[in-house]
Design an enzyme around this catalytic site. Structure first.
Site, PDB file in Angstrom:
ATOM      1  N   GLN C 196       0.870  -1.177   0.000  1.00 33.73           N
ATOM      2  CA  GLN C 196       0.000   0.000   0.000  1.00 33.73           C
ATOM      3  C   GLN C 196       0.908   1.228   0.000  1.00 33.73           C
ATOM      4  O   GLN C 196       1.626   1.490   0.959  1.00 33.73           O
ATOM      5  CB  GLN C 196      -0.919  -0.030   1.221  1.00 33.73           C
ATOM      6  CG  GLN C 196      -1.801  -1.281   1.275  1.00 33.73           C
ATOM      7  CD  GLN C 196      -2.833  -1.340   0.156  1.00 33.73           C
ATOM      8  OE1 GLN C 196      -3.717  -0.500   0.071  1.00 33.73           O
ATOM      9  NE2 GLN C 196      -2.711  -2.336  -0.729  1.00 33.73           N
ATOM     10  N   ARG C 216      -4.826   4.376   3.965  1.00 39.38           N
ATOM     11  CA  ARG C 216      -4.052   4.986   2.886  1.00 39.38           C
ATOM     12  C   ARG C 216      -4.417   4.337   1.562  1.00 39.38           C
ATOM     13  O   ARG C 216      -4.856   3.180   1.505  1.00 39.38           O
ATOM     14  CB  ARG C 216      -2.560   4.842   3.164  1.00 39.38           C
ATOM     15  CG  ARG C 216      -2.058   3.424   3.074  1.00 39.38           C
ATOM     16  CD  ARG C 216      -0.639   3.260   3.574  1.00 39.38           C
ATOM     17  NE  ARG C 216       0.297   3.962   2.702  1.00 39.38           N
ATOM     18  CZ  ARG C 216       1.616   3.836   2.786  1.00 39.38           C
ATOM     19  NH1 ARG C 216       2.158   3.030   3.691  1.00 39.38           N
ATOM     20  NH2 ARG C 216       2.397   4.503   1.987  1.00 39.38           N
ATOM     21  N   ALA C 237     -12.107   2.695   3.329  1.00 37.41           N
ATOM     22  CA  ALA C 237     -11.061   1.849   2.759  1.00 37.41           C
ATOM     23  C   ALA C 237     -10.164   2.626   1.796  1.00 37.41           C
ATOM     24  O   ALA C 237     -10.375   3.814   1.533  1.00 37.41           O
ATOM     25  CB  ALA C 237     -11.708   0.660   2.049  1.00 37.41           C
ATOM     26  N   HIS C 238      -9.153   1.945   1.273  1.00 42.25           N
ATOM     27  CA  HIS C 238      -8.186   2.613   0.406  1.00 42.25           C
ATOM     28  C   HIS C 238      -8.820   3.172  -0.868  1.00 42.25           C
ATOM     29  O   HIS C 238      -9.684   2.563  -1.454  1.00 42.25           O
ATOM     30  CB  HIS C 238      -6.996   1.721   0.067  1.00 42.25           C
ATOM     31  CG  HIS C 238      -7.320   0.358  -0.442  1.00 42.25           C
ATOM     32  ND1 HIS C 238      -6.353  -0.597  -0.586  1.00 42.25           N
ATOM     33  CD2 HIS C 238      -8.477  -0.213  -0.813  1.00 42.25           C
ATOM     34  CE1 HIS C 238      -6.907  -1.690  -1.046  1.00 42.25           C
ATOM     35  NE2 HIS C 238      -8.176  -1.493  -1.190  1.00 42.25           N
ATOM     36  N   ASN C 239      -8.345   4.347  -1.221  1.00 34.00           N
ATOM     37  CA  ASN C 239      -8.722   4.998  -2.479  1.00 34.00           C
ATOM     38  C   ASN C 239     -10.156   5.476  -2.548  1.00 34.00           C
ATOM     39  O   ASN C 239     -10.636   5.885  -3.607  1.00 34.00           O
ATOM     40  CB  ASN C 239      -8.428   4.077  -3.678  1.00 34.00           C
ATOM     41  CG  ASN C 239      -6.953   3.775  -3.771  1.00 34.00           C
ATOM     42  OD1 ASN C 239      -6.511   2.679  -3.443  1.00 34.00           O
ATOM     43  ND2 ASN C 239      -6.186   4.772  -4.156  1.00 34.00           N
TER      44      ASN C 239
END
Lengths: 340, 340, 340
Positions: C196, C216, C237-239
């Site tokens: 990540q 991240r 969550a990511h993104n």
């Protein structure tokens, strides 16, 4: 410090269609990757972006490689190949060693000379920290906690007394492992505490997401087998057993003494009741509720996708009288049969 | 340091069928308990294990005692009796006293001489910590926090300014009490913060599970009455009131100003909307959604148990047109009536 | 240190019906406010309390002002006006400055001279903390973390390496921002970690509730735009990208790469799947599940309100055979058509 595309293809054992001398210095998305970056195409949803990519190379399936406007690394499992490439191109920071002067480490704890204990951590007596373990700032290790080689506690992880973690674990901030399970016994309208005496045993290669909680067992241990991957804010109650290589998405809760099989995929926000069993290779979609054992591999659901409020409220009002509707249909059937 | 079975029976006021001189040194499950351990049978699901147990004695109901192959302690409420036995056989560690040198305690805080303040805790001015309170590592007590006698903060508990905790509380790691409620007012497409000025008041004998959050009230206090038991990762919003001896399972969220009655049992993953009331003695099963007041004691549900995806998706597709189906049935009924 | 009602009316630009010289020293609910306190009526549910109030004055809508037994401040948006009044009457504590001696601050971190770094915080190299930022006890800032002016970390907040926070943020205890996303790739029944590498970028005027987690990005950043308000125990969550001025209630989870529009209101306990888009001005009610993109503004639901268990279980049993029921109705319709 880049690598050549040819070397990358060789290391990943992938067919390269393109210039092997091209230098790769990192990874990026199809949309953002520049001419020294590697990208990938795994989710078909993003296929439209392939034509416009300016990446140096893309890892993708054979059937997508045909359309690739840049160098292609061909793989049947592009996401896994990309994971390996990214691991190689972006290695983690080298391990540190020593004990920060603000850490409070009991004399009766054993810290390997090659481990790192960060600032403002507390380690109680009887704890054992193996070689190359990295303990970030603000972690707390209770009495007798054991952590295997190369494991990493990012920061502010709490491991209560008696927790045992295997090798190569990765545990994110805010995680609490080994707190008391929710053991209460009703007696004349009040609750008695049932002492929680078990521990938590976590295998090798386990990852645990931020603010996830895993309770100690009541009498025996709560167990996560090797290779289990947990996302953030998951709740694992006392005496649960999660089988090897099972992955669980965020916000899922598992009640006491449930046994989850191996290689299961549990979606986010799922609820699993206690004292039941889930077979190996079961997948459960997001926000489903598991009230009984699942004895066979396969995919299961009860998540209810949304509708515009007006439609939903109308259907919902009907659902509250569904039993009555079925009776009405049965009556219609009987009358029709009589009429015929 | 075991106890004799006869003494145990006497202390628990239970009938003993078996040898009173037998020595008991601890507790275990029916499956794992050895010849010096006490077990119990409360959940019928585990009755099959009774025949094979090698425990020294088992606490069980009169109707199960007949089949007990070892000594029996007969109780109408075996789980509660077991809780008492386990508390006696496994007493908590004796309380510590003093203040760890790495703790930061404001001069204006009052810490009882018989309390324990662990390493790397912070205690702000005006806080009052009563006799025998045990504050584990890494806890933070804001201004004016009050903690009653014999309460225990396991580790890394955050009590924000103005939180008041009663006696004999047990609070697990990661808990945050007294953070601002989610008070925002919409104004021309933006959000204004509504200052959160109330506190949190927690009664006696309350247990709060790991990473649970309880917000301070907006104007008045958020209240947990005596004997409330909260599992992990529960969210209690501002101005909620939870009645005495109510127990709530993990991952449940309660929105602002909801009032929960006494002796309620709320399952895991339940959602309770704000500004409503739940009567005393209500039980709500896992993953239900409470959108209106519940005025009568009883059991309530809306959790949706899962099915194989194929079946579920088919039913779901129909559910989205349930209103239409009801109209079709009504039409059939009218036509049939006309035909008759 | 009160203010006169006339001054308050002027500052809030509201019509005052009553005595302008009356002194106001604080705010309270309709039920509890005393003769020197200001109250408000925004939720019609509480209109019955207006007649009995002993507040000095009440902020309310024109149509409610007629019945007001005390001084009235008339507003079309009483809750927002009350928020402004309460902010004025109860200003936050003045900012502190300096670095507590127990803080561990890397030499390579830049802390503004007007910022405050509380006890037992850890700040890694490359971090930049702007003017008047208030960092409470026990916070952890990883490498390169940036925090804009006037932001406030209440206590025990963890910002992992690479997190960037705008100005005037308010972040509550237990929050974890920038931990790894849940990126795993399946390969022969095991999981490979996908590194990540992205960060988290948070705009201005964002509030984040206790124990919320924001991961991240995998390759690019996870983004919260200006004015976003998050309640407790939310998982991002990511993104994910959350649009400006969107508010999200507690216990909601948003899966990877979802894009939420601007000015959305997301209820508590909602689940939003990954890789989808939600338009601007969408509201989603509590415990709904979003499985597809929502392309149009409006209100959406799939939360299932509860029923008494007996009714619910009966309806549920029918729901599991709903597809069959629809077929039975279709057959009835065909037969009836034949009969006619």
């Amino acid at each position: 410090m880049g690598v050549r595309l040819g070397a990358l293809a060789q290391r990943l054992a992938l067919e390269l269609r393109g210039e092997p001398d091209c230098e790769i210095s990192g990874v990026g998305t199809l949309e953002s990757a520049g001419s020294d970056q590697l990208s990938f195409l795994a989710n078909r949803r993003y296929r439209g972006q392939l034509q416009r990519t300016r990446a140096a190379a893309v890892i993708l399936r054979p059937e997508d490689a045909v359309d690739c406007p840049v160098a292609a690394l061909v793989s049947d499992n592009p996401y896994a190949a990309f994971a390996r490439a990214a691991q190689w191109l972006h290695p983690p920071a080298p391990p540190r060693r020593g004990v920060h002067p603000t850490a409070v480490v009991d004399d009766g704890a054993e810290i390997h000379a090659d481990a790192w204990v960060g600032p403002q951590t507390c380690i109680a007596r009887g704890a054992r920290v193996a070689a190359r373990v990295q303990i970030g700032a603000g972690c707390i290790l209770g009495e007798g906690v054991v952590i295997g080689e190369d494991s990493r506690l990012e920061a502010r992880v709490t491991l209560c007394a008696g927790t045992r973690i295997g090798c190569r674990a990765l545990i994110h901030p805010g995680v609490v492992i080994g707190a008391d399970g929710f053991g209460i016994a009703e007696e004349k309208g009040r609750w008695l505490k049932v002492p929680q005496l078990g521990g938590v045993r976590i295998g090798d290669d386990v990852e645990i997401g931020a603010n996830t909680t895993i309770d100690r067992g009541a009498l025996e241990d709560t167990v996560l087998e090797d290779g289990v991957k947990l996302d953030n804010q998951i709740q694992i109650a006392h005496n649960v057993r999660v089988g090897a290589h099972t992955a669980i998405a965020g916000c899922t809760g598992i009640a006491g003494s449930a046994r989850i099989g191996r290689r299961c995929s549990i979606g986010g926000g799922v609820g699993i009741l206690g004292h039941l069993e889930i077979a190996d290779d079961v997948s459960v979609t997001a926000m489903s509720l598991v009230t009984r054992s699942i004895l066979r591999a396969g995919a299961y659901s009860s998540g209810m996708p949304l509708q515009p409020c007006r439609d939903w409220n109308r259907n919902l009002a009907r659902l509250r009288h569904l039993d009555e509707l079925v009776r009405r249909v049965a009556l219609l059937e009987r009358r029709q049969a009589n009429d015929d």
